[in-house]
Design an enzyme around this catalytic site. Structure first.
Site, short mmCIF file in Angstrom:
data_model
loop_
_atom_site.label_atom_id
_atom_site.label_comp_id
_atom_site.label_asym_id
_atom_site.label_seq_id
_atom_site.Cartn_x
_atom_site.Cartn_y
_atom_site.Cartn_z
N ASP A 284 63.38 80.83 63.66
CA ASP A 284 62.13 80.34 63.09
C ASP A 284 62.18 78.81 63.13
OD1 ASP A 284 59.69 80.35 61.48
OD2 ASP A 284 61.00 79.74 59.83
N ASP B 53 59.67 76.25 60.96
CA ASP B 53 59.37 75.57 59.70
C ASP B 53 60.26 76.06 58.57
OD1 ASP B 53 56.99 73.99 60.63
OD2 ASP B 53 56.25 76.02 61.05
#
Length: 239
Positions: free
Chosen positions: A8, A10
């Site tokens: 991922d 953020d």
């Protein structure tokens, strides 16, 4: 055999999105106050409210992350022609956020180590392609990833299986040959598991009490902890 690790973006590769989000809305509100004569606090309130509106109205799908929509509606609320300023405010929001990112320590070294072992790395992120690619470049990680998938390309946000399927396809591996690393239990870990990815590593970087979550996964506090988990999985898989 593990062939790929999906990351991922953020709050996984950098922190903290929430803090930077607040700072970015402050910058937008200050600009509106200085240049449009709109009280900064009032403009900020409207921009945030419209962001929440579109997040719900667009069912939290990729297009809901675009900040130009709330900027347009906030300007219209105050009787200002959005064609003149919405794009500028949209860019100011993202420029402020991206400028404030701090790379999570240990990230470049881990990516380089995985590549040296012949394990592919892939960005697996929600949001719009252009801004997420810009973040990766700003963080200095562009040449350290083998593949990139944002939810805009998949047409659905995580935890939809579509984004994970695209990542696996680009990495040329089966779900059983991948590991997912992310900060969101539902979107990253649960979404990956539902897509057949057995190994998920949750970054609990806030140190907050555990949420009740039944999906099996590893847990780490930082990227050094993620590395430890990855190598534990590799050993288990006989790498």
């Amino acid at each position: 055999m593990i062939k790929a690790v999906l990351f991922d973006l953020d709050d996984t590769l950098y922190t903290s999105f929430d803090a930077l989000n607040e700072r970015s809305y402050d910058a937008v509100a200050d600009w509106a106050g200085q240049n449009l004569g709109i009280p900064a606090a009032a403009f900020r309130e409207q921009a945030v409210a419209w962001r929440k509106h579109y997040h719900t109205a667009l069912h939290a799908e990729p297009e809901s992350h675009d900040r130009i929509l709330p900027m347009q509606s906030a300007l219209e609320y105050f009787g200002v022609n959005p064609i003149l300023y919405a794009q500028q405010l949209h860019n100011l929001y993202w420029d402020t956020l991206i400028a404030g990112m701090e790379l999570r320590p240990g990230t470049p070294e881990l990516l380089d180590e995985l590549r040296g072992m012949g394990i592919q790395t892939c960005v697996c992120t929600n949001m719009m392609i252009d801004r997420q690619m810009e973040k990766i470049r700003k963080l200095g990680l562009a040449e350290r990833f083998d593949a990139f998938v944002a939810s805009e390309e998949a047409g659905r946000d995580k935890p939809s299986p579509r984004i994970f399927e695209l990542c696996l396809k680009k990495c040329g591996c089966a779900p059983s040959e991948a590991i997912m690393v992310g900060d969101n239990q539902e979107h990253d870990i649960g979404g990956a598991f539902a897509s057949g990815i057995r190994y998920g590593i949750w970054i609990n970087w806030t140190g907050e009490p555990h949420a009740r979550y039944d999906c099996p996964h590893y847990e780490a506090a930082d990227m050094y902890g993620v590395r430890k988990c990855i190598f534990e999985i590799l050993k288990k898989e006989g790498f």
